[in-house]
Design an enzyme around this catalytic site. Structure first.
Site, short mmCIF file in Angstrom:
data_model
loop_
_atom_site.label_atom_id
_atom_site.label_comp_id
_atom_site.label_asym_id
_atom_site.label_seq_id
_atom_site.Cartn_x
_atom_site.Cartn_y
_atom_site.Cartn_z
N ARG A 164 0.82 -1.23 0.00
CA ARG A 164 0.00 0.00 0.00
C ARG A 164 0.85 1.27 0.00
O ARG A 164 0.50 2.27 0.63
CB ARG A 164 -0.96 0.04 1.20
N SER A 256 -10.61 -0.36 3.12
CA SER A 256 -9.89 -0.55 4.39
C SER A 256 -9.41 0.80 4.89
O SER A 256 -8.76 1.53 4.15
CB SER A 256 -8.67 -1.44 4.19
N GLU A 359 -5.00 4.22 5.97
CA GLU A 359 -4.66 3.95 4.57
C GLU A 359 -5.05 5.12 3.66
O GLU A 359 -4.26 5.50 2.79
CB GLU A 359 -5.37 2.65 4.14
N1 EPU Z 1 -11.09 -10.14 10.58
C1 EPU Z 1 -11.78 -10.20 11.77
N2 EPU Z 1 -12.71 -9.25 12.03
C2 EPU Z 1 -13.00 -8.27 11.15
C3 EPU Z 1 -12.29 -8.19 9.94
C4 EPU Z 1 -11.32 -9.16 9.66
O1 EPU Z 1 -11.54 -11.08 12.59
O2 EPU Z 1 -13.86 -7.45 11.45
C5 EPU Z 1 -10.11 -11.17 10.26
C6 EPU Z 1 -10.66 -12.07 9.14
O3 EPU Z 1 -11.42 -13.12 9.66
C7 EPU Z 1 -9.40 -12.56 8.47
C8 EPU Z 1 -8.43 -11.42 8.67
O4 EPU Z 1 -8.94 -10.59 9.70
O5 EPU Z 1 -8.91 -13.70 9.13
C9 EPU Z 1 -8.19 -10.62 7.41
O6 EPU Z 1 -9.44 -10.13 6.88
P1 EPU Z 1 -9.69 -10.09 5.30
O7 EPU Z 1 -9.33 -11.35 4.66
O8 EPU Z 1 -11.08 -9.55 5.10
O9 EPU Z 1 -8.65 -9.04 4.74
P2 EPU Z 1 -8.10 -7.69 5.35
O10 EPU Z 1 -6.72 -7.91 5.82
O11 EPU Z 1 -9.07 -7.12 6.29
C10 EPU Z 1 -7.01 -6.90 3.08
C11 EPU Z 1 -6.96 -5.63 2.31
C12 EPU Z 1 -8.22 -5.45 1.47
C13 EPU Z 1 -8.33 -6.64 0.52
C14 EPU Z 1 -8.35 -7.94 1.35
C15 EPU Z 1 -8.30 -9.16 0.46
C16 EPU Z 1 -5.58 -4.11 3.60
C17 EPU Z 1 -5.53 -2.93 4.50
N3 EPU Z 1 -6.79 -4.51 3.21
O12 EPU Z 1 -8.08 -6.78 4.01
O13 EPU Z 1 -8.06 -4.27 0.69
O14 EPU Z 1 -9.51 -6.56 -0.26
O15 EPU Z 1 -7.18 -8.00 2.20
O16 EPU Z 1 -7.03 -9.26 -0.13
O17 EPU Z 1 -4.53 -4.64 3.24
C18 EPU Z 1 -8.45 -1.93 0.71
O18 EPU Z 1 -7.23 -1.78 0.72
O19 EPU Z 1 -9.24 -0.94 0.70
C19 EPU Z 1 -9.01 -3.28 0.73
C20 EPU Z 1 -10.33 -3.50 0.81
#
Ligand code: EPU
Length: 363
Positions: A164, A256, A359
């Site tokens: 990012r 995010s 972000e």
């Molecule tokens: N989780 C929780 N509670 C929550 C949210 C997430 O426990 O409320 C846990 C999920 O269960 C999972 C982990 O956290 O085990 C990661 O969650 P998720 O797979 O939804 O991905 P993320 O890390 O929250 C990142 C990117 C997203 C991208 C997804 C998929 C960042 C900051 N965000 O989200 O990007 O779509 O991975 O690759 O890196 C964005 O940048 O705007 C964005 C949406």
């Protein structure tokens, strides 16, 4: 060049924050940027570059002139032994480019389907999703130096991509006299110094599905398909995103809101000893990435509201507009979003000793 005055920006940012631009120019070509820079009235102060407004929090009216990037066009411009090179104008919607490349039979972007925002904004924060980042498919870009009006191109190394992050998020360390149309000095930041006009992507001729992400693997297992096509992955990614992330047309948000923080293995061991369920991913360099969404969720923020800013019920990493994003008076303000963001940062720091970094760009 038409300079519009006192322009409402509520429909130009996906949060739906009601702010105004003192002046706004719609940029359809490189010449529009040069005309603005040559104008004695508008060309003196660096403009604010706006793409799809999907990664920005407006905390007040915008004083510098806003460049609304609307350069269009998508075409196949070349090939290397390993890849097809596709070029798109900065003002194209990113998702439209993903869909268009698939229609042309040029897969490679499908894991990044449905990411809001424009093509020109994609390199700035090295967008990524479901195991693929822009830098994995990047060839080069064209930009204009806002100090001199000179065009220049950058390859991936010059963009200095990381998670990012890119050269476009860092403040210039060099004096304004430094020419960008020659070799870019090492470590130089380009925030406020350059505007991206076109982006070229390298799409692999020997395409293979990228299935490394758990959510996608789950979809594959459910469907019983062994070797999915790029179109199938595109459809799955769209389904996963629609189930997890709010549609900004309906519920204002900027994706995010925080980056996933990185800690050392020792710090992580310490946190795991206290919080065995913490979601974490080891990185190649030995450091560990923590799921910011999990940290925020663990602090009890999911579904909470402060003022008209809220934490999305299905993904704690996303802050949303609980006001009316179509009304200037009843919408969330940038101040309310930042107050909620700071309260979340404080509680995550107090419980885990980790500082979350926003972000989106805060203006
Ligand atoms: N989780 C929780 N509670 C929550 C949210 C997430 O426990 O409320 C846990 C999920 O269960 C999972 C982990 O956290 O085990 C990661 O969650 P998720 O797979 O939804 O991905 P993320 O890390 O929250 C990142 C990117 C997203 C991208 C997804 C998929 C960042 C900051 N965000 O989200 O990007 O779509 O991975 O690759 O890196 C964005 O940048 O705007 C964005 C949406």
């Amino acid at each position: 060049m038409l300079v519009e005055k006192n322009v409402p920006l509520q429909h130009c940012n996906t949060f739906g924050i009601a702010a105004r631009a003192h002046a706004l120019v719609r940029v359809h070509s490189e010449d529009d940027v040069r005309a603005l820079l040559a104008d004695p009235l508008w060309g003196r102060r660096p403009p604010l570059v706006l793409g799809g407004g999907s990664n920005i929090v407006l905390t007040g009216d915008v004083e510098p002139v806003v460049l609304k990037m609307e350069i269009k066009g998508m075409r196949l411009v070349g090939e290397t032994p390993a890849a097809w090179i596709v070029e798109a104008g900065a003002g194209e919607r990113w998702h439209d480019l993903v869909a268009w490349t698939l229609q042309q039979g040029l897969p490679g972007l499908e894991n990044m389907a449905l990411i809001p925002g424009t093509v020109g904004a994609a390199p700035v924060q090295n967008i990524g999703a479901y195991g693929v980042e822009l830098q994995d498919r990047f060839d080069s870009l064209d930009a204009i130096d806002l100090a001199t009006g000179q065009g220049f191109s950058l390859d991936a190394a010059q963009c200095a991509f990381s998670y990012r992050d890119s050269v476009f998020k860092h403040v210039p360390a060099e004096p304004v006299g430094q020419r960008l149309d020659q070799a870019l000095p090492r470590g130089m930041g380009l925030a406020g110094r350059a505007v991206i006009t076109r982006v070229r992507l390298a799409l692999p001729k020997a395409w293979k599905p990228d299935m490394g992400y758990l959510d996608i693997e789950r979809k594959r297992a459910e469907s019983g398909v062994d070797q999915p096509t790029a179109q199938q992955i595109f459809d799955w990614v769209c389904e996963i995103r629609r189930a997890k992330l709010p549609d900004p047309e309906v519920l204002g948000n900027a994706g995010s809101f925080f980056k996933n923080p990185t800690v050392t293995a020792e710090q992580c061991a310490d946190i795991i000893a206290r919080e065995p369920r913490i979601v974490h991913y080891p990185l190649a360099d030995g450091s560990i990435k923590l799921a910011a969404g999990w940290l925020i969720d663990a602090c009890g923020w999911k579904g909470k509201t402060m003022g008209k800013a809220g934490v999305y019920e299905r993904q704690a990493l996303v802050l949303v507009n609980r006001g009316d994003k179509h009304s200037a008076d009843a919408s969330v303000t940038g101040g309310e979003v930042m107050t909620l963001a700071r309260a979340i940062q404080t509680s995550v720091y107090e419980r885990f000793g980790i500082r979350l970094e926003p972000e989106p760009v805060v203006v």
